[in-house]
Design a protein around this motif. Sequence first.
Motif, PDB file in Angstrom:
ATOM      1  N   GLN A   1      74.340  64.920  13.096  1.00 52.76           N
ATOM      2  CA  GLN A   1      73.283  65.809  13.573  1.00 52.76           C
ATOM      3  C   GLN A   1      72.763  65.341  14.926  1.00 52.76           C
ATOM      4  OE1 GLN A   1      72.581  68.524  11.792  1.00 52.76           O
ATOM      5  NE2 GLN A   1      74.014  67.886  10.175  1.00 52.76           N
ATOM      6  N   SER A   2      72.305  66.318  15.705  1.00 54.72           N
ATOM      7  CA  SER A   2      71.730  66.008  17.016  1.00 54.72           C
ATOM      8  C   SER A   2      70.265  65.620  16.834  1.00 54.72           C
ATOM      9  CB  SER A   2      71.842  67.230  17.940  1.00 54.72           C
ATOM     10  OG  SER A   2      71.209  66.978  19.168  1.00 54.72           O
ATOM     11  N   LEU A   3      70.044  64.347  16.514  1.00 54.12           N
ATOM     12  CA  LEU A   3      68.703  63.826  16.274  1.00 54.12           C
ATOM     13  C   LEU A   3      68.406  62.703  17.250  1.00 54.12           C
ATOM     14  CD1 LEU A   3      68.936  63.615  12.376  1.00 54.12           C
ATOM     15  CD2 LEU A   3      67.871  65.444  13.716  1.00 54.12           C
ATOM     16  N   ARG A   4      67.124  62.565  17.588  1.00 55.55           N
ATOM     17  CA  ARG A   4      66.750  61.475  18.504  1.00 55.55           C
ATOM     18  C   ARG A   4      67.107  60.122  17.900  1.00 55.55           C
ATOM     19  NH1 ARG A   4      63.738  61.599  22.916  1.00 55.55           N
ATOM     20  NH2 ARG A   4      63.106  63.738  22.449  1.00 55.55           N
ATOM     21  N   GLU A   5      66.906  59.961  16.577  1.00 57.79           N
ATOM     22  CA  GLU A   5      67.281  58.740  15.881  1.00 57.79           C
ATOM     23  C   GLU A   5      68.141  59.127  14.681  1.00 57.79           C
ATOM     24  OE1 GLU A   5      63.993  56.300  14.861  1.00 57.79           O
ATOM     25  OE2 GLU A   5      63.141  56.294  16.893  1.00 57.79           O
ATOM     26  N   PRO A   6      69.465  59.155  14.825  1.00 58.63           N
ATOM     27  CA  PRO A   6      70.350  59.583  13.736  1.00 58.63           C
ATOM     28  C   PRO A   6      70.200  58.687  12.509  1.00 58.63           C
ATOM     29  CG  PRO A   6      71.542  59.429  15.829  1.00 58.63           C
ATOM     30  CD  PRO A   6      70.215  58.786  16.037  1.00 58.63           C
ATOM     31  N   PHE A   7      70.430  59.289  11.331  1.00 58.84           N
ATOM     32  CA  PHE A   7      70.372  58.524  10.085  1.00 58.84           C
ATOM     33  C   PHE A   7      71.528  57.528  10.027  1.00 58.84           C
ATOM     34  CE2 PHE A   7      68.612  62.765   8.786  1.00 58.84           C
ATOM     35  CZ  PHE A   7      67.286  62.348   8.763  1.00 58.84           C
TER      36      PHE A   7
ATOM     37  N   MET B   1      71.747  73.956  26.784  1.00 62.23           N
ATOM     38  CA  MET B   1      71.529  73.478  28.149  1.00 62.23           C
ATOM     39  C   MET B   1      70.126  72.891  28.295  1.00 62.23           C
ATOM     40  SD  MET B   1      74.388  73.828  29.614  1.00 62.23           S
ATOM     41  CE  MET B   1      73.882  73.353  31.260  1.00 62.23           C
ATOM     42  N   ALA B   2      69.140  73.533  27.659  1.00 60.74           N
ATOM     43  CA  ALA B   2      67.770  73.002  27.736  1.00 60.74           C
ATOM     44  C   ALA B   2      67.701  71.613  27.109  1.00 60.74           C
ATOM     45  CB  ALA B   2      66.806  73.956  27.030  1.00 60.74           C
ATOM     46  N   GLU B   3      68.429  71.417  26.004  1.00 56.64           N
ATOM     47  CA  GLU B   3      68.444  70.118  25.344  1.00 56.64           C
ATOM     48  C   GLU B   3      69.060  69.055  26.246  1.00 56.64           C
ATOM     49  OE1 GLU B   3      70.492  68.053  21.395  1.00 56.64           O
ATOM     50  OE2 GLU B   3      70.425  70.228  21.590  1.00 56.64           O
ATOM     51  N   ARG B   4      70.112  69.423  26.947  1.00 59.25           N
ATOM     52  CA  ARG B   4      70.749  68.442  27.841  1.00 59.25           C
ATOM     53  C   ARG B   4      69.836  68.101  29.010  1.00 59.25           C
ATOM     54  NH1 ARG B   4      77.270  69.386  27.992  1.00 59.25           N
ATOM     55  NH2 ARG B   4      77.531  69.615  25.756  1.00 59.25           N
ATOM     56  N   LEU B   5      69.118  69.098  29.515  1.00 54.82           N
ATOM     57  CA  LEU B   5      68.209  68.834  30.633  1.00 54.82           C
ATOM     58  C   LEU B   5      67.096  67.877  30.223  1.00 54.82           C
ATOM     59  CD1 LEU B   5      67.830  72.365  32.300  1.00 54.82           C
ATOM     60  CD2 LEU B   5      69.138  70.424  33.151  1.00 54.82           C
ATOM     61  N   THR B   6      66.572  68.039  29.008  1.00 51.82           N
ATOM     62  CA  THR B   6      65.480  67.170  28.559  1.00 51.82           C
ATOM     63  C   THR B   6      65.937  65.728  28.373  1.00 51.82           C
ATOM     64  OG1 THR B   6      65.926  67.772  26.257  1.00 51.82           O
ATOM     65  CG2 THR B   6      64.259  69.055  27.417  1.00 51.82           C
ATOM     66  N   GLY B   7      67.232  65.521  28.221  1.00 50.31           N
ATOM     67  CA  GLY B   7      67.742  64.165  28.057  1.00 50.31           C
ATOM     68  C   GLY B   7      68.056  63.482  29.373  1.00 50.31           C
ATOM     69  N   MET B   8      67.756  64.133  30.506  1.00 55.48           N
ATOM     70  CA  MET B   8      68.085  63.549  31.810  1.00 55.48           C
ATOM     71  C   MET B   8      66.810  63.165  32.551  1.00 55.48           C
ATOM     72  SD  MET B   8      71.285  65.867  33.212  1.00 55.48           S
ATOM     73  CE  MET B   8      70.221  67.081  33.941  1.00 55.48           C
ATOM     74  N   PRO B   9      66.891  62.187  33.445  1.00 53.60           N
ATOM     75  CA  PRO B   9      65.731  61.849  34.279  1.00 53.60           C
ATOM     76  C   PRO B   9      65.412  62.991  35.240  1.00 53.60           C
ATOM     77  CG  PRO B   9      67.671  60.616  34.978  1.00 53.60           C
ATOM     78  CD  PRO B   9      68.044  61.299  33.700  1.00 53.60           C
ATOM     79  N   LEU B  10      64.189  63.019  35.745  1.00 54.89           N
ATOM     80  CA  LEU B  10      63.724  64.116  36.586  1.00 54.89           C
ATOM     81  C   LEU B  10      64.617  64.352  37.811  1.00 54.89           C
ATOM     82  CD1 LEU B  10      61.648  66.288  37.161  1.00 54.89           C
ATOM     83  CD2 LEU B  10      60.214  64.552  38.281  1.00 54.89           C
TER      84      LEU B  10
ATOM     85  N   ALA C   1      76.819  60.658  16.273  1.00 58.14           N
ATOM     86  CA  ALA C   1      76.707  59.676  15.181  1.00 58.14           C
ATOM     87  C   ALA C   1      75.931  58.440  15.631  1.00 58.14           C
ATOM     88  CB  ALA C   1      78.096  59.269  14.706  1.00 58.14           C
ATOM     89  N   ASP C   2      75.338  57.775  14.656  1.00 57.07           N
ATOM     90  CA  ASP C   2      74.699  56.486  14.915  1.00 57.07           C
ATOM     91  C   ASP C   2      75.786  55.415  15.069  1.00 57.07           C
ATOM     92  OD1 ASP C   2      74.726  54.888  11.985  1.00 57.07           O
ATOM     93  OD2 ASP C   2      74.954  57.071  11.920  1.00 57.07           O
ATOM     94  N   ASP C   3      75.426  54.276  15.623  1.00 60.84           N
ATOM     95  CA  ASP C   3      76.404  53.198  15.817  1.00 60.84           C
ATOM     96  C   ASP C   3      76.996  52.737  14.492  1.00 60.84           C
ATOM     97  OD1 ASP C   3      76.145  53.249  18.520  1.00 60.84           O
ATOM     98  OD2 ASP C   3      74.644  51.640  18.599  1.00 60.84           O
TER      99      ASP C   3
END
Length: 963
Positions: free
Chosen positions: A75-81, A292-301, A166-168
Amino acid sequence: MATAPRHEAYGPARTASPVLVGRESELESLTATLSEQPAVAMVEGEAGVGKSRLLRELLNRPPLRTLRIMLGRCQSLREPFLYGAVIEALGGLAHPPVPPSLARNRLNPVTGVLRALLPELSAYLPEAPEPTGDPRSERHRLFRAVRELLSGIGPALLVIEDLHWADDGSRHLLRFLMTDLPRNLSIVVTYRREDVPGGVPLGSAYRPPPGAASILVNLRPLDRSQVRVLAAALLGRSISTRFAGKLYERTAGIPFVVEETLLALRDSAGGGRATRQLLENVEVPVLLREAMAERLTGMPLPAVRLAQAAAVLETPVDAGLLSEVAGLTERRCHEALASALGNGVLYEIDECSYGYRHSLARQAVYDTLPGYDRQRLHARALRALEHRVPKPVVRMAEHSHHAGDSALALRYGERAADLAAQVGDVSAATGLLQRLLGYPGLSPRDIDRLAVKLGQVAHAGLDQYDPVATLERLLSDPRLSTAARGEVRLFLGMLLVRQIGGLEAGRAVIETALDELGERPHLLARGVSVLAQPFYGMAPLSQVLRWRERLRGLIKASKGELRLSLLANHLSSLMQTGDPDALRELASLSPPDPLSTGEQRQLARVHCNMADACTCVGHHEQARSLLETGLRLAIDSGAPFVVSTARATQTRLTWFLGDWNGLAERATDLLDEYHDLFPVASELSLVLGSLAIVRGDWEEAEERLSATGVGSPHDAITPVVLGGFAGLARLRLAQGENTLALAEIDRGLTVARSKGVWSWTGELVPVAVAVLVENGRTDDARELTRELERNIEGRDTPMATAGLEMARACLAMASGDPATALAGYERAVERYRALPAPYYAALAAEQAALCRMDRGGAEAARATEELSALADEFAAMGAPRDADRCRYRLRSHGTVKPSRRGRRGYGDVLSPREQDVARLLAKGRTNREIAQALFLSPRTVEQHVARTLKKLGKQSRTDLLDD
C-alpha cells in the motif's frame, strides 16, 4: 487435474476491455516460466502500464490453475506495515478450503512464531517457541517460518504487487525467500522501477538461485496500432487511424490512461471532428490527477516549482530554460531536476531535454497552478524565449496569450499563423486566427486583415464549422470594412458548400459576394468558378453553362496562380459534362516553371479535380494517372483540403477498378477523418454502401447509401446522389422489394432530368431500365434509353455509353430477342473492360451467359463454363453475394459448380459458408432472409443454421443475439 483452491481477491477490473492487448508474448513467457517450480518472475513497468491486468490474465491460465494462489498488495502509506503484503498473502490461507497440510502436527515447529502475526491461522499453527531475546535471531526465525509455511502448503504461487511501496522488512523477506526457493513454490513480484528506493526492488542486488526458472518482464507502453485495438475493444466499435494516433499522442500508449481518457469520451455525441476535439480537451482522469498530486507532495519545493515550470513550457526543454522559468539557481535546479526525475514526475525525453511522460500528466500539474501563478510563469517563459535564435514564435504566441499580454499576443499570434500557413499547418493557422479575432479592442484595420487571412487559410483546410461561425459573426461586425466584406463573404460561401446542408446557402452567399467584388476581379473570378461547377445541388445545367461562359472570359484575362485556380474548376466542369475537348485542353496546359507554392497547390487542384471528373464519367486509367500526380503535388505543397477530396476520389476509383481488398477499412478510416466535409464524406459513404451490397449486408448498405445526400439532393453532390439512388435500387431488387426499387429509380431519374447532366447516369440507367421492365413499365424503359442516347450523343461519356449498351440489351431480352440481347451484353462487357470497371464487366458477362443458357445446346454448355468462371471472379474480387448468385443459377440449370479442391473438413471450426450464416444470424436475419442473401434453398439454410449454432455452443439463435 483438479483445480487448486485460490484466495486472491481481485475487485472489479479497472479496465472494461474484454481483451488483453499487446501483451501476448509476455503472457506466454510468464506462463511458461511459472509452470515450472521453483520459479521467480519479476514484472516491472511504469504506473498504469498494465501490470495488474497482466497478472489477472496470467492467474487464469490453465497451467497455473493447479497452484494455490496467495496474493498480497503493498500500500502507498507514509509508514508501510512491517511485512504487510506478505502477511496479507499468507492470511488468505484461512479462507476455505484450508489446505490439509496446514496442521500443527504437519508443520515445522518454527512456524509457530507466525501466530502473533497471523491470528487467523493460530488454530493451525504450532505453539510459538520461546523468544531468543536477540532481534536479529528473531528476524531470521521469522523468515525461516515463512519459508517453511510456504513449503508445507505447496505447490503454490506467491504474488506480491506494487513492491515499490513495500517496507524494507518485506523486501528483505522476499529476497530471503527468492534466494532459497522451496521446490514447490513460485514467486511473482511487480513494481515500478522509478519508484523503487535506490532503483533496487529487493533492497540489494538479486540473482535467482541455481535450478530455479526465472524471468524479468519489462512492460512497455502500447504502440499506435495496439492503442487502436485497445480503444476499439473499449468502445465496442472500430476507430480510425487518425483518432488512434491522437489518442496515442495524448496518452503515450499507457493503457490505464487510454482507458480513463476513453471513459470520459464514451458518452460523447457525434464523431469525427467533435470527438477529436473532445479528446484534445478531455479532463485529466481523477486517478491520474491524484497520482500526480501525490508525487508532487513527496518532492521538495524547488522540485515542485521546476515541475510547474515544465508544465507551463509544455514541450520538452533543456535544464537552463527550466531553471530560468522556475527562478532557480543552477545548483538548485540540478537538485530539483534530480528529485523530479527520481519521483517519476519529469522524464528525460531526449538527450538533456526534460518534460512529461504524456500530455495528461502535464495537464494534471498545470491545473494545480492558481491563475496568477500561471500568468507569472507564462510571462517568464515569454521573456526567456525572446532571447532564443530563431524565436519560437508559435510557443511565444501561446505564452503571450496566457500571460494576458494582448499586444504581444497579437504580434506573435499573427506571425505564428502566417508561419503555420506557409508550412501547410492549416489547422494551427486557423485556430490562431480565430483566437486573435476574439480579442477585445481590435482596430478595424486589424479586423480586416485577420478576417481575410482566416477566410483564405480556412478555405485550404479541413476545419469548416468553427471558421464559418467566426466569419458569419464578422459579417455583422461594424468594424469590418466594405472593402473586406465581399472577400470575407466569398470565403464564407466557399466553406458553406462543403458542409452538410450548407450547399444551397453557400451558393447564395457566393452570388451575393460577387456583387460586392466588382472592383476585385481576381476574387470575383474565383466566385464565378465555383458557381460554374455542375455538381453542386440542383442548379440545372443551363444555369451552370451561363456561369461557365462567363468564366471562359475571366480565364483569358488571368495568369499565374489565379489562372491555374480557374482552370482547375473549368476543365473539370467540362469533363464532368462530357465535353470532348476537356482532355485535349488539359494536355495543352503549360504551367509555369518553376512553380511557386501557390501555383503548385492550384496545379494539384487541376489534376485532382480532373481525376474526380474522369472517375465520374468513366476514364478510369486517366483518373489513376492524374491522381498520382495530383496527390503528390497537394501533399508537397501543403493543401489538406485537396488531399481530402483526392483521397475520396481515389477510394471511389478503387471501387470501380475492383481492387477491394482492405477498401472498406480504408474508407471507414477516411470517413472518420473527414466526417465534417460533406462532399468527401458522402462519396466515401457511397463506396461503403456499394461494398455492403456485394457482401449482402443490407442494414449497413441502407445506412451508408442514405448518407450520400439522396434525402436532400439540392444540398448534395449530384453524381454521388445519382450513385446513391442506383445503389438503393440495387439493394431493393436484391431484397425482392420491386416496388421500393421503382420508387428509388423514380426519385433518381427526377434528379437526373432536373440537372440535365447525363454523363453521371452510367450506374443509374442500367438498373433503372431493369427495374422498369421488372415492374411492367417497358415503354418507360425504352423512353429512358432513348433519352440517355440523345443526351450523351457527341459527348465523352464512357461509363454512360457502357450503361446504354446494358439498357438496350435488357430491353432486347424483355422483347424476346436473346440474340440481340447477347450481342448488346457482349458490347457492354468490352466497354466496361476498356474503362476499366471489372465488377460491372462481370455483371454484364453474367447477363450474356444467361442469354446463352436460354438458347440451349452448345451455347448452354459455354454459358455453364462462363458462369462457373464468373463465380470465381466475383469471389476473388470480394463480391460473395454475386458469386453465390452465379452458383445458384448453375444449380437452377442442373449444374453443380465443382470445387477446385476436395471438400475440406472443418471439424468444430466454422466453414466459410457457416461464417456467412453466423454473421447474418447475429444481425437477426430470418432463414428466409438468409436464403435470399446467400442464394440458398430454405432447407439448406436450416442445415447451415443448425451446424453453426452447434459449433458455437448455442442452444438457439436468440443465444447468439444475446452474446
